[in-house]
Design an enzyme around this catalytic site. Sequence first.
Site, PDB file in Angstrom:
ATOM      1  CG  ASP A 159      -5.444   8.628   1.425  1.00  0.00           C
ATOM      2  OD1 ASP A 159      -4.857   9.701   1.236  1.00  0.00           O
ATOM      3  OD2 ASP A 159      -6.462   8.297   0.789  1.00  0.00           O
TER       4      ASP A 159
ATOM      5  CG  HIS B 214      -9.474   9.165   6.622  1.00  0.00           C
ATOM      6  ND1 HIS B 214      -8.109   9.332   6.608  1.00  0.00           N
ATOM      7  CD2 HIS B 214      -9.923   9.748   5.500  1.00  0.00           C
ATOM      8  CE1 HIS B 214      -7.761   9.991   5.531  1.00  0.00           C
ATOM      9  NE2 HIS B 214      -8.833  10.253   4.836  1.00  0.00           N
TER      10      HIS B 214
ATOM     11  CG  HIS C 211      -2.813  13.744  -0.389  1.00  0.00           C
ATOM     12  ND1 HIS C 211      -3.616  14.111  -1.429  1.00  0.00           N
ATOM     13  CD2 HIS C 211      -3.386  12.625   0.147  1.00  0.00           C
ATOM     14  CE1 HIS C 211      -4.638  13.252  -1.537  1.00  0.00           C
ATOM     15  NE2 HIS C 211      -4.519  12.353  -0.578  1.00  0.00           N
TER      16      HIS C 211
ATOM     17  CG  HIS D 136      -4.492   7.909  -3.199  1.00  0.00           C
ATOM     18  ND1 HIS D 136      -3.651   8.997  -3.362  1.00  0.00           N
ATOM     19  CD2 HIS D 136      -5.450   8.305  -2.328  1.00  0.00           C
ATOM     20  CE1 HIS D 136      -4.104  10.000  -2.639  1.00  0.00           C
ATOM     21  NE2 HIS D 136      -5.192   9.614  -1.999  1.00  0.00           N
TER      22      HIS D 136
END
Length: 297
Positions: free
Chosen positions: A238, A261, A77, A234
């Site tokens: 990310d 990810h 973040h 969000h």
Amino acid sequence: MRVFQHTISGPLHFSGVGLHTGAVTSATILPADPDSGIVFRRTDTGSVIPATVECVAGTAYATVLSAGGAKISTVEHFLAALYGMEIDNAVVEVDGPELPILDGSALEVSRAIASGGLAQQNVRRQFLRVWENGKIRRNGSMVAISPAVDLEILVTVDFPASAIGRQWAKFTLTPENFLKEIAPARTFILREQIDELREAGLAKGGSLDNAIVVEGDKVHNTEGLRFPNEFARHKLLDFLGDIALLGRPVRGSILAVRPGHTVNRAITEYLASTGYSSFPELPVSPGKVPVHIQVTA
Ligand SMILES: [Zn+2]
């Protein structure tokens, strides 16, 4: 997008609990020289960890960077805030192994950068330009890239919990857009995942103050959501935190379907291998890579 590199005007201080360690840590963002990128410095051990693709040591529940045996965790973040606010060079000092999670978004850091001010540096930014269409799939996620003048991102998410369901967020990178549209979006967790994380010794600092907790059609946070599509926003935040590890502003259009990810890392490694250009004014020619300006990243 800005043509010249920027750092911050002066130190910015943050303090709060670490999401996974539960320990209170302090972080200070400091100005840095041109071409130095974003670097983490652990003040408790003296170790220096650059925010680069090569230093990624783990992405299971948070992005962990490692260099010379030293680690720093939950950097995503802070990195998203620096990338979204178009800060090219900064040192982030931390007095422990994990960044503070703050409110689970990038709002406090981004606001501090905006109000503290930026300093232009007399060196051109090195843009990483998408020159041709590409697509990567990993575990039910997909990221497609194509040429564009700005950085445009469309993210879709799809969760069985009906409080999230199917939603999307779209964004073109400018610091103003980032601050207003993306930075306030908080991280989220499904109620049933909490016990699993706690048993693994993680999320010790997690609470309704730093994450949205979802259970079926319910959002447990009494204040509700900041946006109807806060979850997709969000995921976009990310994604920015992950591509920030390129250390260069990206010019391209990106479609990320159920990003995580793993797929973000794959596309970041691919982009890192494609070379960069310091001539942002060159016209886009899809499918053609102008060899004369390709430089190994
Ligand atoms: Zn996040």
